[in-house]
Motif scaffolding. Structure first.
Motif, PDB file in Angstrom:
ATOM      1  N   HIS A  78      -1.733   8.251   0.235  1.00 23.73           N
ATOM      2  CA  HIS A  78      -2.066   6.681   0.777  1.00 23.73           C
ATOM      3  C   HIS A  78      -0.580   6.371   1.584  1.00 23.73           C
ATOM      4  O   HIS A  78       0.374   5.978   0.755  1.00 23.73           O
ATOM      5  N   TYR A 114     -15.219   1.846   0.520  1.00 20.28           N
ATOM      6  CA  TYR A 114     -14.598   0.321   0.402  1.00 20.28           C
ATOM      7  C   TYR A 114     -15.214  -0.688  -0.746  1.00 20.28           C
ATOM      8  O   TYR A 114     -14.446  -1.519  -0.807  1.00 20.28           O
ATOM      9  N   HIS A 147      -5.575  -2.648  -1.093  1.00 19.51           N
ATOM     10  CA  HIS A 147      -5.793  -1.434  -0.446  1.00 19.51           C
ATOM     11  C   HIS A 147      -6.690  -2.090   0.706  1.00 19.51           C
ATOM     12  O   HIS A 147      -6.492  -1.458   1.598  1.00 19.51           O
ATOM     13  N   MET A 166      -5.912  -1.707   4.496  1.00 18.41           N
ATOM     14  CA  MET A 166      -6.806  -0.838   5.409  1.00 18.41           C
ATOM     15  C   MET A 166      -7.212  -2.009   6.435  1.00 18.41           C
ATOM     16  O   MET A 166      -7.532  -1.553   7.465  1.00 18.41           O
ATOM     17  N   MET A 183     -11.358   5.902  11.874  1.00 18.73           N
ATOM     18  CA  MET A 183     -11.050   4.779  10.896  1.00 18.73           C
ATOM     19  C   MET A 183     -11.857   3.243  11.556  1.00 18.73           C
ATOM     20  O   MET A 183     -11.983   2.639  10.531  1.00 18.73           O
ATOM     21  N   PHE A 196     -14.631   1.465   8.860  1.00 18.82           N
ATOM     22  CA  PHE A 196     -14.158   0.479   8.233  1.00 18.82           C
ATOM     23  C   PHE A 196     -15.346  -0.247   7.517  1.00 18.82           C
ATOM     24  O   PHE A 196     -16.388  -0.695   8.268  1.00 18.82           O
TER      25      PHE A 196
END
Length: 172
Positions: free
Chosen positions: A55, A116, A123, A127, A147, A151
């Motif tokens: 991460h 998600y 986090h 993001m 990405m 999402f």
């Protein structure tokens, strides 16, 4: 025959899934890093396979490897993440995280899972910030687009067949 030590840290479960599947293939138990450190002391010829998520700058398995005396051990690092294969191989961030130990560590990349719906607030906020910065970027690469497109979507790219290469290396 060499002993195997499969050590891992997992944030959301995909690294644990890989570690347990690899340990089963090698007929050992997957251990956390503290347990693995103890095993390394009593098994001086053991082959170590350390797995963890990455991460941003946080890479627990790389930190474990750099902080541990691994003299006499064959060592592999499996990085579990969401970056596209060609991008992660080109950048080889695991080598950077390993520093001077990189030349002695075989590195593998395993695609992970990012749900998600399970992310911590911190986090998820991180993001959101990253994705919005990527949206503002004029020239987007394939990884940037992935990405943005994924999402706020649960994405599972775990592929246990990718462990075959790790097992082959271990049994080397």
């Amino acid at each position: 025959m060499s002993d195997f030590i499969v050590a891992f840290e997992s944030a959301y479960g995909s690294t644990k899934q890989y570690a347990e599947a690899l340990a089963e293939r090698l007929d050992v138990k997957a251990l956390n890093f503290d347990q693995a450190a103890e095993d390394l002391e009593v098994k001086p010829d053991a082959t170590l396979i350390a797995l963890s998520y990455v991460h941003g700058p946080s890479h627990p398995a790389a930190k474990f490897i750099t902080d541990t005396d691994l003299s006499g051990h064959r060592v592999a690092l499996c990085t579990v993440g969401m970056t596209l294969d060609d991008v992660v191989e080109k950048k080889d961030g695991a080598a950077k995280a390993l520093g001077r130990k990189a030349q002695d560590v075989t590195r593998f990349y395993l695609p992970g899972r990012l749900n998600y719906s399970e992310l911590s607030t911190a986090h998820r906020t991180t993001m959101w910030t990253i994705v919005n910065m990527l949206k503002a970027k004029p020239l987007k690469n394939a990884n940037d687009k992935m990405m943005i497109d994924t999402f706020d979507t649960d994405v599972d790219r775990v592929d246990l067949s990718r462990l075959a290469a790790v097992e082959q290396w271990a049994r080397g």
